[in-house]
Motif scaffolding. Structure first.
Motif, mmCIF file in Angstrom:
data_model
loop_
_atom_site.group_PDB
_atom_site.id
_atom_site.type_symbol
_atom_site.label_atom_id
_atom_site.label_comp_id
_atom_site.label_asym_id
_atom_site.label_seq_id
_atom_site.Cartn_x
_atom_site.Cartn_y
_atom_site.Cartn_z
ATOM 1 N N MET A 1 -69.971 22.105 -29.377
ATOM 2 C CA MET A 1 -69.775 20.922 -28.620
ATOM 3 C C MET A 1 -71.168 21.053 -27.542
ATOM 4 N N ARG A 2 -71.847 20.166 -27.386
ATOM 5 C CA ARG A 2 -72.946 20.185 -26.438
ATOM 6 C C ARG A 2 -72.556 20.101 -25.089
ATOM 7 N N THR A 3 -72.945 20.911 -24.249
ATOM 8 C CA THR A 3 -72.472 21.035 -22.983
ATOM 9 C C THR A 3 -73.472 20.502 -22.044
ATOM 10 N N LEU A 4 -73.202 19.693 -20.834
ATOM 11 C CA LEU A 4 -74.026 19.154 -19.980
ATOM 12 C C LEU A 4 -73.247 19.251 -18.444
ATOM 13 N N ALA A 5 -74.295 19.715 -17.629
ATOM 14 C CA ALA A 5 -73.923 19.821 -16.151
ATOM 15 C C ALA A 5 -74.652 18.610 -15.282
ATOM 16 N N VAL A 6 -74.027 18.112 -14.777
ATOM 17 C CA VAL A 6 -74.385 16.903 -13.752
ATOM 18 C C VAL A 6 -74.286 17.405 -12.425
ATOM 19 N N VAL A 7 -75.267 17.541 -11.577
ATOM 20 C CA VAL A 7 -75.488 17.869 -10.374
ATOM 21 C C VAL A 7 -75.626 16.979 -9.232
ATOM 22 N N GLY A 8 -74.560 16.439 -8.669
ATOM 23 C CA GLY A 8 -74.547 15.512 -7.686
ATOM 24 C C GLY A 8 -73.511 14.425 -8.279
ATOM 25 N N GLY A 9 -72.892 13.999 -7.330
ATOM 26 C CA GLY A 9 -71.443 13.248 -7.814
ATOM 27 C C GLY A 9 -71.618 11.667 -7.050
ATOM 28 N N GLY A 10 -72.703 11.252 -6.671
ATOM 29 C CA GLY A 10 -72.816 9.914 -6.262
ATOM 30 C C GLY A 10 -72.779 8.719 -7.551
ATOM 31 N N VAL A 11 -72.933 7.684 -7.379
ATOM 32 C CA VAL A 11 -72.798 6.579 -8.534
ATOM 33 C C VAL A 11 -73.573 6.940 -9.814
ATOM 34 N N ILE A 12 -75.061 7.606 -9.454
ATOM 35 C CA ILE A 12 -75.851 7.852 -10.411
ATOM 36 C C ILE A 12 -75.054 9.122 -11.394
ATOM 37 N N GLY A 13 -74.655 10.184 -10.621
ATOM 38 C CA GLY A 13 -74.276 11.222 -11.350
ATOM 39 C C GLY A 13 -72.687 10.833 -11.839
ATOM 40 N N LEU A 14 -72.074 10.193 -11.565
ATOM 41 C CA LEU A 14 -70.457 9.747 -11.743
ATOM 42 C C LEU A 14 -71.142 8.767 -13.132
ATOM 43 N N SER A 15 -71.902 7.990 -13.075
ATOM 44 C CA SER A 15 -72.080 7.071 -14.323
ATOM 45 C C SER A 15 -72.592 7.809 -15.340
ATOM 46 N N VAL A 16 -73.589 8.695 -15.132
ATOM 47 C CA VAL A 16 -74.079 9.566 -16.365
ATOM 48 C C VAL A 16 -73.150 10.522 -16.940
ATOM 49 N N ALA A 17 -72.242 11.236 -16.097
ATOM 50 C CA ALA A 17 -71.018 12.032 -16.737
ATOM 51 C C ALA A 17 -70.148 11.218 -17.360
ATOM 52 N N TRP A 18 -69.655 9.925 -16.957
ATOM 53 C CA TRP A 18 -68.797 9.100 -17.689
ATOM 54 C C TRP A 18 -69.460 8.781 -19.122
ATOM 55 N N ARG A 19 -70.674 8.155 -19.194
ATOM 56 C CA ARG A 19 -71.112 7.769 -20.273
ATOM 57 C C ARG A 19 -71.558 9.136 -21.336
ATOM 58 N N ALA A 20 -71.834 10.208 -20.897
ATOM 59 C CA ALA A 20 -72.342 11.150 -21.669
ATOM 60 C C ALA A 20 -70.977 11.938 -22.212
ATOM 61 N N ALA A 21 -69.772 11.852 -21.436
ATOM 62 C CA ALA A 21 -68.557 12.378 -22.202
ATOM 63 C C ALA A 21 -68.022 11.357 -22.934
ATOM 64 N N GLY A 22 -68.543 10.127 -23.177
ATOM 65 C CA GLY A 22 -67.749 9.185 -24.007
ATOM 66 C C GLY A 22 -68.901 9.348 -25.027
ATOM 67 N N ALA A 23 -70.117 9.757 -25.026
ATOM 68 C CA ALA A 23 -70.969 10.087 -26.298
ATOM 69 C C ALA A 23 -70.739 11.494 -26.774
ATOM 70 N N GLY A 24 -69.720 12.098 -26.401
ATOM 71 C CA GLY A 24 -69.618 13.233 -26.991
ATOM 72 C C GLY A 24 -69.853 14.633 -26.373
ATOM 73 N N TRP A 25 -70.280 14.565 -25.208
ATOM 74 C CA TRP A 25 -70.836 15.897 -24.519
ATOM 75 C C TRP A 25 -69.674 16.433 -23.839
ATOM 76 N N THR A 26 -69.786 17.623 -23.600
ATOM 77 C CA THR A 26 -68.688 18.425 -22.612
ATOM 78 C C THR A 26 -69.387 18.299 -21.313
ATOM 79 N N VAL A 27 -68.804 17.348 -20.523
ATOM 80 C CA VAL A 27 -69.427 17.578 -19.031
ATOM 81 C C VAL A 27 -68.828 18.264 -17.789
ATOM 82 N N THR A 28 -69.511 18.889 -16.986
ATOM 83 C CA THR A 28 -69.025 19.365 -15.725
ATOM 84 C C THR A 28 -70.100 18.744 -14.717
ATOM 85 N N LEU A 29 -69.308 18.090 -13.691
ATOM 86 C CA LEU A 29 -69.753 17.418 -12.578
ATOM 87 C C LEU A 29 -69.709 18.501 -11.470
ATOM 88 N N PHE A 30 -70.708 18.822 -10.887
ATOM 89 C CA PHE A 30 -70.924 19.729 -9.470
ATOM 90 C C PHE A 30 -71.185 19.001 -8.380
#
Length: 355
Positions: A1-30
């Motif tokens: 499973m591909r892993t993604l770290a999103v650093v920053g939890g404003g609307v940009i980081g949150l939207s990227v994390a949401w969409r990436a998780a929907g695309a199959g990435w395992t996402v951690t938001l810091f």
């Protein structure tokens, strides 16, 4: 499973994390306090057309590309969360003097020539559209395609959507991107992004806003977003269910988020010139935040090295640019690109060491 770290939890980081998780990435938001930065201190305007100006073709095209994505983005978010984030369906920019009225004509001519639609209104047209506005308003520019969203409802909905999609939230402050073990890293830390990638041309631009609550004796808020320039200062009034968001000052003062007496005074004085009944509203909140500015008012979206993707520098348009930024980052994660985001390539400022 591909892993993604999103650093920053404003609307940009949150939207990227949401969409990436929907695309199959395992996402951690810091983020130590996700959603509490500049995304929380915003008006929620989606106004790339009204803000257009001759020569700023790239900014207009980028903002317009995100604007057309907003109905689908908001619809997907509502399907997951049940939250309708829209609070207005149009924007009216008004002029109080002849020079500003001439500027509205310039904007209309330039933007309409590029395939969009803005309508000029005379004094009577403005009063028919928004009767509560002051009699000093002499002209208006109506953008029927420019809505507004409740930024705080958006932040909360994105957090919920992320959790539903399986995103892991970690309340940690990252000091070294290279220490993250993930396959890919998205740097979306807003104005603080340059602290994690030295030399990144993203800087804090202070902005103050006021939240005003309507009392029974006060006139109802305008039905549209109202924008104006008063005494050379830009101002906007964005309706909310319980009142108005009034903004915004702009200062180049670094990371200074103190609300000043002068800023509050100017906002209220200027707003009363546009909406005379504003004095009957209840003063509910005064808050300041640091917008992530860039040298050319376009964001930076692209690879910084083989692992790190930056998505920062959106300035005052972070809410507007959320859908197209998420799409652009998802394209990069899929080893392709979004043509509409080419103008945001960080290579225009950064050379060497970039993928």
């Amino acid at each position: 499973m591909r892993t993604l770290a999103v650093v920053g939890g404003g609307v940009i980081g949150l939207s990227v994390a949401w969409r990436a998780a929907g695309a199959g990435w395992t996402v951690t938001l810091f983020d130590p306090a996700s959603g509490t930065g500049s995304s929380w201190v915003a008006g929620g305007m989606l106004a790339p057309l009204s803000e257009g100006w001759p020569g700023e073709d790239a900014a207009l095209a980028f903002g317009a590309a995100s604007l057309v994505r907003w109905p689908g983005f908001a619809g997907d978010l509502k399907a997951v969360t049940g939250t309708d984030v829209f609070v207005a369906d149009a924007t009216l920019t008004v002029a109080l003097d002849a020079a500003d009225a001439a500027d509205l004509r310039t904007i209309a001519d330039w933007v309409n020539a590029r395939g969009h639609e803005l309508s000029l209104l005379d004094r009577a047209g403005v009063r028919a559209a928004e009767p509560s506005l002051g009699r000093g308003v002499r002209a208006g520019l109506l953008a029927a395609a420019e809505p507004a969203v409740d930024n705080r409802a958006l932040v909360n909905a994105l957090k919920f959507a992320c959790l539903e999609a399986g995103v892991e939230f970690r309340r940690e402050r990252i000091e070294d991107l290279a220490a993250l073990p993930h396959d890919r890293v998205v740097l979306s830390a807003g104005a603080a992004s340059a602290q994690l990638w030295p030399g990144l041309p993203v800087r804090p631009v202070k902005g103050e806003i006021l939240r005003l609550r309507r009392r029974p004796s006060a006139p109802v808020p305008p039905s549209r977003v109202i924008r104006a320039r008063v005494h050379g200062r830009p101002i906007y009034l964005v309706p909310r269910a319980d009142g108005i968001v009034l903004g915004a000052t702009q200062y180049e003062v670094g990371f200074d988020n103190a609300v000043t007496v002068a800023g509050v005074r100017d906002l209220i004085t200027d707003a009363e010139a546009v909406l005379p009944g504003l004095g009957e509203y209840e003063f509910a909140e005064a808050v300041a935040g640091s917008r992530p500015g860039s040298p050319d008012n376009l964001p930076l979206i692209g690879y910084l090295d083989d692992t790190v993707i930056v998505a920062a520098g959106h300035g005052r348009n972070g809410i507007l640019d959320t859908p197209v930024t998420a799409d652009a980052v998802l394209a990069l994660l899929a080893d392709t690109e979004l043509p509409e985001a080419r103008a945001a390539d960080p290579h225009r400022f950064i050379s060497g060491g970039v993928r």
